[in-house]
Design a protein around this motif. Structure first.
Motif, PDB file in Angstrom:
ATOM      1  N   SER A  36       0.841  -1.188   0.000  1.00  0.00           N
ATOM      2  CA  SER A  36       0.000   0.000   0.000  1.00  0.00           C
ATOM      3  C   SER A  36       0.880   1.243   0.000  1.00  0.00           C
ATOM      4  O   SER A  36       2.108   1.161   0.167  1.00  0.00           O
ATOM      5  N   LYS A  37       0.240   2.403  -0.208  1.00  0.00           N
ATOM      6  CA  LYS A  37       0.973   3.656  -0.366  1.00  0.00           C
ATOM      7  C   LYS A  37       0.328   4.770   0.454  1.00  0.00           C
ATOM      8  O   LYS A  37      -0.901   4.785   0.634  1.00  0.00           O
ATOM      9  N   ILE A  38       1.163   5.709   0.915  1.00  0.00           N
ATOM     10  CA  ILE A  38       0.676   6.858   1.677  1.00  0.00           C
ATOM     11  C   ILE A  38       1.319   8.136   1.163  1.00  0.00           C
ATOM     12  O   ILE A  38       2.455   8.129   0.706  1.00  0.00           O
ATOM     13  N   TYR A  39       0.592   9.236   1.216  1.00  0.00           N
ATOM     14  CA  TYR A  39       1.121  10.567   0.921  1.00  0.00           C
ATOM     15  C   TYR A  39       0.010  11.614   0.816  1.00  0.00           C
ATOM     16  O   TYR A  39       0.032  12.617   1.502  1.00  0.00           O
ATOM     17  N   PRO A  50      -3.385  20.429   6.938  1.00  0.00           N
ATOM     18  CA  PRO A  50      -2.164  20.275   6.151  1.00  0.00           C
ATOM     19  C   PRO A  50      -1.274  19.133   6.633  1.00  0.00           C
ATOM     20  O   PRO A  50      -0.438  18.637   5.878  1.00  0.00           O
ATOM     21  N   ASN A  51      -1.466  18.707   7.887  1.00  0.00           N
ATOM     22  CA  ASN A  51      -0.643  17.610   8.413  1.00  0.00           C
ATOM     23  C   ASN A  51      -1.106  16.238   7.944  1.00  0.00           C
ATOM     24  O   ASN A  51      -0.467  15.223   8.247  1.00  0.00           O
ATOM     25  N   SER A  52      -2.233  16.206   7.214  1.00  0.00           N
ATOM     26  CA  SER A  52      -2.728  14.927   6.702  1.00  0.00           C
ATOM     27  C   SER A  52      -2.215  14.658   5.292  1.00  0.00           C
ATOM     28  O   SER A  52      -2.747  13.827   4.571  1.00  0.00           O
ATOM     29  N   ARG A  53      -1.173  15.351   4.912  1.00  0.00           N
ATOM     30  CA  ARG A  53      -0.530  15.161   3.608  1.00  0.00           C
ATOM     31  C   ARG A  53       0.973  15.034   3.827  1.00  0.00           C
ATOM     32  O   ARG A  53       1.544  15.623   4.749  1.00  0.00           O
ATOM     33  N   ARG A  72       6.213  12.613  10.382  1.00  0.00           N
ATOM     34  CA  ARG A  72       6.071  11.468  11.286  1.00  0.00           C
ATOM     35  C   ARG A  72       4.632  11.309  11.776  1.00  0.00           C
ATOM     36  O   ARG A  72       4.102  10.190  11.834  1.00  0.00           O
ATOM     37  N   LYS A  73       4.005  12.401  12.137  1.00  0.00           N
ATOM     38  CA  LYS A  73       2.621  12.349  12.628  1.00  0.00           C
ATOM     39  C   LYS A  73       1.702  11.705  11.599  1.00  0.00           C
ATOM     40  O   LYS A  73       0.917  10.804  11.909  1.00  0.00           O
ATOM     41  N   ASN A  74       1.818  12.138  10.357  1.00  0.00           N
ATOM     42  CA  ASN A  74       0.942  11.629   9.306  1.00  0.00           C
ATOM     43  C   ASN A  74       1.250  10.184   8.965  1.00  0.00           C
ATOM     44  O   ASN A  74       0.344   9.360   8.813  1.00  0.00           O
ATOM     45  N   VAL A  75       2.535   9.858   8.844  1.00  0.00           N
ATOM     46  CA  VAL A  75       2.914   8.498   8.471  1.00  0.00           C
ATOM     47  C   VAL A  75       2.394   7.485   9.484  1.00  0.00           C
ATOM     48  O   VAL A  75       1.790   6.467   9.123  1.00  0.00           O
TER      49      VAL A  75
END
Length: 337
Positions: free
Chosen positions: A94-97, A105-108, A112-115
């Motif tokens: 799977s992929k994240i970004y 803006p922190n959900s992109r 570290r928080k988002n990942v």
């Protein structure tokens, strides 16, 4: 003629230096839950499961998804499908970004928080304790590389992720090289799987990118192996596009694919397809599997029949002369320099 799925037996090939083996054709699920411009879902849950069944029946075991495919529906449906199976027999990537919450803006990106949040969420949707490969979907220049690699290494050490990958990094192999140098110096997990766009008419990864992957023994699993449908034969240089088609309104697609140079490539593709009694799509996929440095292309489909046609590419035997003709039909970016 496309053989029945039961007659296709996909081989396993090494996934770079990871030590595991992957299906020679991976299954991409980007259309699962995807809404078109009319708001209609291209592939719903029932058909998604039919496609997964079909891929499995052909011996396929590598399933590629992302947390934004179908706004998470792709992962949920894969998780439901896996619930009745032995999870250990399947490789799930799977992929994240991409941003997932408006106004946040922190959900992109890959901070570290988002990942950490994104990985916990996708594992919940997949209903699994781990993913075999976690890709960063794009490079995030706002997150320091050292922070990214330390965070990703923590996910590997926790058992939530087995291997790390980088998707769509074709112009920036140096960024992956730098990240891996940092990881190696710290004893952290490096990127071992790459996922660029690559096909008969999209050749920008040839040269430094593939050479870097070959030298480091990194797996390369290309997406868009059929050039967004161009290499299937659905377009004709002498026919006007339907006025109401999506392609007719996409100048980017027309400028990227519907060019005289690319149609010349397609002429050679059609000629080879006639010689081996296969479809252009099958030959385009078979050519890609013959490219030095390519591990396993990612194929997708809207229907079981389309998937069967694509997977049958594994049964196509191209001669060296045919591969050379296809390769020469469009020079790579470094040829002639």
């Amino acid at each position: 003629m496309t053989p029945p799925l039961a007659a296709i037996d996909l081989d396993f090939v090494p996934l770079g230096r990871t030590g595991i083996r992957t299906s020679e054709l991976q299954f991409g699920t980007w259309r699962f839950g995807k809404e078109n411009e009319s708001g209609e879902v291209e592939i719903g849950e029932e058909r998604a499961h039919e496609l997964l069944d079909a891929y499995e029946s052909a011996g396929g075991r590598y399933i590629d998804t992302a947390d934004v495919y179908g706004s998470g529906a792709s992962e949920e449906w894969i998780g439901d499908w896996l619930a009745d199976r032995d999870r250990e027999r399947y490789t799930i990537a799977s992929k994240i970004y991409w941003q997932i919450r408006d106004g946040d803006p922190n959900s992109r990106g890959t901070n570290r928080k988002n990942v950490r949040h994104r990985v916990d969420a996708l594992l919940d949707r997949l209903d699994t304790d781990y993913v075999d490969v976690l890709y960063i979907h794009r490079w995030d220049d706002d997150t320091p590389t050292r922070e990214l690699m330390k965070t990703l290494n923590g996910l590997v050490e926790s058992g939530k992720v087995h291997y790390l990958g980088a998707s769509t990094m074709r112009p920036n192999a140096w960024k992956v090289a730098r990240a891996n140098a940092i990881a190696d110096a710290q004893g952290w997990e490096p990127f071992t799987v790459l996922q660029p766009r690559y096909n008969l008419v999209d050749r920008e990864v040839e040269g430094d990118y593939l050479e870097f992957a070959r030298q480091r023994n990194l797996a390369v699993s290309p997406w868009s192996p059929l050039g967004q449908g161009f290499l299937t034969g659905k377009y004709d240089r002498d026919e006007d596009l339907p006025a109401d088609s999506k392609v007719a309104s996409s100048s980017r697609f027309q400028e990227s694919y519907l060019t005289a140079e690319n149609f010349d490539v397609h002429d050679e593709l059609d000629a080879v397809a006639d010689e081996v009694d296969a479809s252009p799509a099958q030959v385009a996929l078979a050519w890609l599997t013959h490219r030095d440095g390519v591990t396993a292309p990612i194929v997708g489909a809207r229907t079981v029949d389309q998937l069967a046609e694509n997977l049958a590419a594994a049964t196509i035997d191209l001669s060296d002369e045919q591969v050379d003709r296809l390769t020469a039909a469009k020079p790579g970016p470094y040829e002639g320099l």
